[in-house]
Design a protein around this motif. Structure first.
Motif, PDB file in Angstrom:
ATOM      1  N   LEU A   1      -1.120  -8.532   5.457  1.00  0.00           N
ATOM      2  CA  LEU A   1       0.299  -8.174   5.514  1.00  0.00           C
ATOM      3  C   LEU A   1       0.624  -7.464   6.830  1.00  0.00           C
ATOM      4  CD1 LEU A   1       0.740  -6.956   1.835  1.00  0.00           C
ATOM      5  CD2 LEU A   1       1.723  -9.015   2.828  1.00  0.00           C
ATOM      6  N   LEU A   2      -0.299  -6.640   7.284  1.00  0.00           N
ATOM      7  CA  LEU A   2      -0.083  -5.952   8.562  1.00  0.00           C
ATOM      8  C   LEU A   2      -0.085  -6.963   9.714  1.00  0.00           C
ATOM      9  CD1 LEU A   2       0.104  -3.338  10.284  1.00  0.00           C
ATOM     10  CD2 LEU A   2      -2.384  -3.309  10.312  1.00  0.00           C
ATOM     11  N   LEU A   3      -1.002  -7.900   9.662  1.00  0.00           N
ATOM     12  CA  LEU A   3      -1.131  -8.852  10.772  1.00  0.00           C
ATOM     13  C   LEU A   3      -0.062  -9.942  10.746  1.00  0.00           C
ATOM     14  CD1 LEU A   3      -5.018  -9.353  10.816  1.00  0.00           C
ATOM     15  CD2 LEU A   3      -3.643  -7.959  12.358  1.00  0.00           C
ATOM     16  N   PHE A   4       0.189 -10.499   9.570  1.00  0.00           N
ATOM     17  CA  PHE A   4       1.045 -11.697   9.495  1.00  0.00           C
ATOM     18  C   PHE A   4       2.253 -11.543   8.578  1.00  0.00           C
ATOM     19  CE2 PHE A   4      -3.450 -13.156   9.933  1.00  0.00           C
ATOM     20  CZ  PHE A   4      -3.379 -13.526  11.261  1.00  0.00           C
TER      21      PHE A   4
ATOM     22  N   ASN B   1       7.312  -4.337   1.259  1.00  0.00           N
ATOM     23  CA  ASN B   1       7.289  -3.008   1.887  1.00  0.00           C
ATOM     24  C   ASN B   1       6.326  -2.975   3.079  1.00  0.00           C
ATOM     25  OD1 ASN B   1       9.187  -1.551   0.527  1.00  0.00           O
ATOM     26  ND2 ASN B   1       7.788   0.034  -0.170  1.00  0.00           N
ATOM     27  N   TYR B   2       5.119  -3.468   2.856  1.00  0.00           N
ATOM     28  CA  TYR B   2       4.121  -3.426   3.929  1.00  0.00           C
ATOM     29  C   TYR B   2       4.506  -4.335   5.099  1.00  0.00           C
ATOM     30  CZ  TYR B   2       0.914  -0.945   0.781  1.00  0.00           C
ATOM     31  OH  TYR B   2       0.328  -0.022  -0.048  1.00  0.00           O
ATOM     32  N   SER B   3       5.169  -5.455   4.764  1.00  0.00           N
ATOM     33  CA  SER B   3       5.520  -6.416   5.817  1.00  0.00           C
ATOM     34  C   SER B   3       6.514  -5.830   6.807  1.00  0.00           C
ATOM     35  CB  SER B   3       6.111  -7.682   5.206  1.00  0.00           C
ATOM     36  OG  SER B   3       5.148  -8.292   4.403  1.00  0.00           O
ATOM     37  N   ARG B   4       7.213  -4.797   6.389  1.00  0.00           N
ATOM     38  CA  ARG B   4       8.146  -4.152   7.319  1.00  0.00           C
ATOM     39  C   ARG B   4       7.393  -3.553   8.509  1.00  0.00           C
ATOM     40  NH1 ARG B   4      12.968  -3.463   4.249  1.00  0.00           N
ATOM     41  NH2 ARG B   4      12.518  -3.711   2.048  1.00  0.00           N
ATOM     42  N   THR B   5       6.112  -3.250   8.300  1.00  0.00           N
ATOM     43  CA  THR B   5       5.313  -2.713   9.406  1.00  0.00           C
ATOM     44  C   THR B   5       4.549  -3.838  10.113  1.00  0.00           C
ATOM     45  OG1 THR B   5       3.325  -2.417   8.095  1.00  0.00           O
ATOM     46  CG2 THR B   5       4.896  -0.594   8.075  1.00  0.00           C
ATOM     47  N   GLY B   6       4.678  -5.060   9.595  1.00  0.00           N
ATOM     48  CA  GLY B   6       3.863  -6.183  10.059  1.00  0.00           C
ATOM     49  C   GLY B   6       4.066  -6.543  11.520  1.00  0.00           C
TER      50      GLY B   6
ATOM     51  N   ALA C   1       9.724   5.880   6.168  1.00  0.00           N
ATOM     52  CA  ALA C   1       8.789   6.387   7.179  1.00  0.00           C
ATOM     53  C   ALA C   1       7.389   6.573   6.605  1.00  0.00           C
ATOM     54  CB  ALA C   1       9.303   7.710   7.734  1.00  0.00           C
ATOM     55  N   ILE C   2       7.302   6.637   5.282  1.00  0.00           N
ATOM     56  CA  ILE C   2       5.983   6.839   4.650  1.00  0.00           C
ATOM     57  C   ILE C   2       5.207   5.516   4.590  1.00  0.00           C
ATOM     58  CG2 ILE C   2       4.825   7.763   2.560  1.00  0.00           C
ATOM     59  CD1 ILE C   2       6.473   9.838   4.068  1.00  0.00           C
ATOM     60  N   ILE C   3       5.905   4.395   4.756  1.00  0.00           N
ATOM     61  CA  ILE C   3       5.244   3.084   4.583  1.00  0.00           C
ATOM     62  C   ILE C   3       3.992   2.916   5.468  1.00  0.00           C
ATOM     63  CG2 ILE C   3       5.554   0.564   4.774  1.00  0.00           C
ATOM     64  CD1 ILE C   3       8.451   0.967   3.825  1.00  0.00           C
ATOM     65  N   PRO C   4       4.027   3.274   6.761  1.00  0.00           N
ATOM     66  CA  PRO C   4       2.789   3.118   7.551  1.00  0.00           C
ATOM     67  C   PRO C   4       1.609   3.902   6.968  1.00  0.00           C
ATOM     68  CG  PRO C   4       4.663   3.473   9.005  1.00  0.00           C
ATOM     69  CD  PRO C   4       5.160   3.700   7.610  1.00  0.00           C
ATOM     70  N   LEU C   5       1.880   5.113   6.474  1.00  0.00           N
ATOM     71  CA  LEU C   5       0.802   5.913   5.876  1.00  0.00           C
ATOM     72  C   LEU C   5       0.348   5.302   4.552  1.00  0.00           C
ATOM     73  CD1 LEU C   5      -1.010   8.400   6.094  1.00  0.00           C
ATOM     74  CD2 LEU C   5       0.794   9.746   5.029  1.00  0.00           C
TER      75      LEU C   5
END
Lengths: 461, 196
Positions: free
Chosen positions: A83-86, A184-189, A351-355
């Motif tokens: 999810l972080l990568l793609f 949620n995680y894909s927002r940081t992707g 803002a907590i999503i990356p953590l």
């Protein structure tokens, strides 16, 4: 098919300077071909079917079951990394999505998504995610191959129902608990798909949303022209195939970039972000040695040895603490920025999503690296090869722990930076003091994570 | 008509909910207890199916019984019947059994340690009971050690554990639910196209 298009979204200016992978002819040809994404979906669906079979009919011991190892030691830890990568690319490959599409093609009634789902879908996802995590701890779904198998079968039934009754991927967009977390995680992707508004403004076909001869419309109910988040895009390529003007681009981006200027924060997304933090705490606490001491204390305090009661209390407290802390910081930040507590909660919850993501990857990194070889052992076990007391570890615990700390440090830095950018772009005054308020919260959550990761953790297999 | 369609969707949802709830109970049950419906005897030698007993040099007989036609994975409770040389039940003995999978060569070994089970007296004379999780199918050995009248004797019983196989209640419930949904959706679709 739905005809209503949500145009109430921010249209960003053309971002022609961004790298566009679709400029690569071979890549563009592949995405536009009928082989994409089927070429990935079919083998994954076959593996999934075999895994479900193993979970239901294989060894009843998680330790010896390839389905358990494949699901909880390999796929589950890899998912947040993917999810972080793609972004949500996994959702395109997901066997449940493919099943939904197949059922829809054969017997689909294509009814519009019920209004309550549109309105409360994410709350249903939040509740389902909490319920599944709770039931895992109470009934030991992860540790029980049969339990895991039944969970997958139950989801399959729900997916078939959704595909048979409702249009597009209603399940994936509004009901899938994993989809909610993935969103949620894909927002940081690090990958995004966007249309080029300058090209789109002259287009009247809306083929990306409605569909065309080459492919169906966006299965996730997104309108690429106005799409400003990767939370719901699964890179299925339908819009790329349908767009008559080659307006779509697929570009790399800096992780967390999407969160820097969030103009439409939603309380339910912020709530999910905080709940995920609570879930990571619960997952960690119940796998470390102090859990037994906590259990004993709770038994004494509540005068009951009923695990259902004791765990439910722990669970509720673990979920409530991060939410309460975000409310509290919202009140303090209000003094500086003048926004309401709810506004602060919704905005800075993101803002907590990356953590969150860092904590999730760090927790599962232990399972992936300390138990990773069990995937090979259990696979060879299918052919009658067993290994006596062989270590399942790929890396030693000390190395894994250092990697976990590094991940938490990166997640903390990401969250603090996102807070700063959010506070700056929010339009409210005094963004530096507001950043400090939330930085204290983020550092406290990070410290709790570091403490939990410094304790020896139990294995899944 | 609209009411009928709504009713049908309601019925389908009802079926799915009922099945899901029953599955949850089965889920809880699967992870909690294993019921015994039928009794059978473990094989005295690996691979020989239902052979009953093992006689040791002192002519006592040990008979190990599991649920089902064959010892199956996840069986929990088992019975051991001990008889002396005259065919009389041995009562009041202290019995423990060490269960382990039979190894076939250097590379074919269980990742589990052998499990030692101390047995309690059963409901009949000479009968002893205990719990064991037979975690994997294949050849197993049970090393039985019992002390009676101050004399300790031991014997070994080998037996096969069958793969427990699929849980047909779960699979049946799953297939049934999917079938109901597909049929209902197909009927609704047909009605919709007929209307159009």
């Amino acid at each position: 098919m739905a005809k209503a298009v949500d145009t109430n979204q921010t249209v960003k200016p053309d971002q022609g300077q961004k790298t566009n992978f679709l400029k690569n002819k071979m890549f563009a040809r592949f995405i536009k071909s009928r082989w994409y994404p089927v070429i990935f979906q079919i083998p994954i669906a076959l593996i999934f079917a075999f895994i479900v079979f193993e979970l239901i009919a294989g060894s009843s011991e998680a330790h010896d079951n390839f389905g358990t190892a494949g699901t909880w030691v390999l796929w589950w830890p890899l998912l947040p990394i993917l999810l972080l990568l793609f972004g949500r690319f996994w959702c395109t490959l997901c066997p449940f999505g493919l099943l939904n599409d197949l059922v829809q093609k054969i017997v689909g009634n294509n009814r519009p998504v019920p209004k309550f789902l549109k309105k409360y879908g994410i709350w249903i996802i939040d509740a389902t995610f909490l319920m599944i995590t709770w039931s895992d701890h109470v009934w030991g779904v992860v540790e029980s191959p049969r339990g895991s198998g039944i969970l997958l079968l139950m989801i399959t039934v729900a997916v078939v129902l959704s595909g048979a009754m409702f249009e597009r991927r209603t399940w994936c967009r509004y009901l899938c608990f994993l989809g909610g977390v993935s969103g949620n995680y894909s927002r940081t992707g690090m990958l995004e798909l966007r249309a080029t508004p300058g090209i789109c403004k002259t287009c009247s076909s809306q083929a990306c949303y409605k569909g065309g001869e080459k492919a169906d419309g966006c299965p996730m109910f997104e309108y690429p022209r106005t799409m400003d988040t990767s939370a719901e895009c699964n890179f299925c390529g339908n819009c790329v195939k349908n767009c008559p003007n080659d307006s779509i681009r697929i570009s790399p981006r800096v992780p967390t970039e999407e969160l820097w200027a969030n103009n439409k924060p939603k309380v339910e997304v912020a709530f999910l972000a905080m709940v995920i933090m609570g879930i990571v705490f619960v997952q960690n606490i119940t796998m470390i040695s102090i859990w037994n001491d906590i259990l004993a204390w709770l038994e004494q305090t509540t005068h009951t040895t009923n695990y259902y009661v004791i765990f439910t209390i722990t669970f509720l407290i673990a979920m409530a603490i991060p939410v309460a802390l975000l409310v509290l910081t919202g009140r303090i930040a209000k003094v500086f920025n003048g926004a309401t507590v709810l506004e602060n909660f919704a905005r800075f919850g993101y803002a907590i999503i990356p953590l969150d993501l860092a904590g999730h990857i760090a927790h599962n990194l232990f399972h992936l690296l300390a138990e990773g070889k069990s995937v090979i052992y259990t696979f060879l076990g299918l052919f009658g090869r067993h290994f006596d007391n062989a270590s399942t570890a790929i890396l030693d615990n000390a190395t894994i722990q250092v990697l976990q700390f590094i991940l938490i440090a990166l997640g903390t830095a990401g969250s603090v930076y996102v807070t700063y950018r959010m506070a700056k772009s929010s339009g409210f005054p005094k963004h530096i003091p507001v950043t400090w308020v939330y930085a204290v919260l983020i550092l406290a959550l990070a410290a709790a994570n570091i403490y939990l990761f410094s304790m020896p953790m139990a294995m899944r297999m | 008509m609209k009411k009928g369609i709504k009713g049908m969707i309601g019925a389908v949802l009802g079926v799915v909910i009922v099945i899901s709830i029953s599955s949850s109970f089965v889920l809880a049950d699967t992870m909690g207890n294993t019921t015994m419906q039928q009794s059978t005897t473990a094989a005295s030698t690996a691979g020989s199916g239902n052979a009953a007993t093992q006689q040791d040099p002192s002519n006592t007989t040990a008979e190990l019984k599991f649920a089902g036609e064959k010892a199956a994975m996840s069986d929990k409770t088992f019975k051991l019947i001990l008889m002396d040389a005259n065919g009389q039940p041995i009562t009041g003995a202290q019995v423990k059994i060490t269960f382990d999978m039979v190894k076939n060569g250097m590379n074919d070994m269980s990742m589990h340690d052998p499990e030692v089970v101390t047995l309690a007296p059963g409901s009949q004379a000479g009968e002893y009971t205990g719990d064991i999780n037979l975690y994997s199918h294949g050849a197993w050995s049970a090393s039985i050690e019992y002390t009676s009248n101050g004399i300790t004797q031991s014997t070994q019983v080998n037996f096969d554990v069958a793969n427990s196989g699929p849980n047909w209640i779960i699979i049946g419930g799953f297939i049934g639910a999917v079938a109901v949904i597909i049929v209902a959706a197909a009927i609704l679709k047909k009605k919709k196209s007929a209307k159009a």
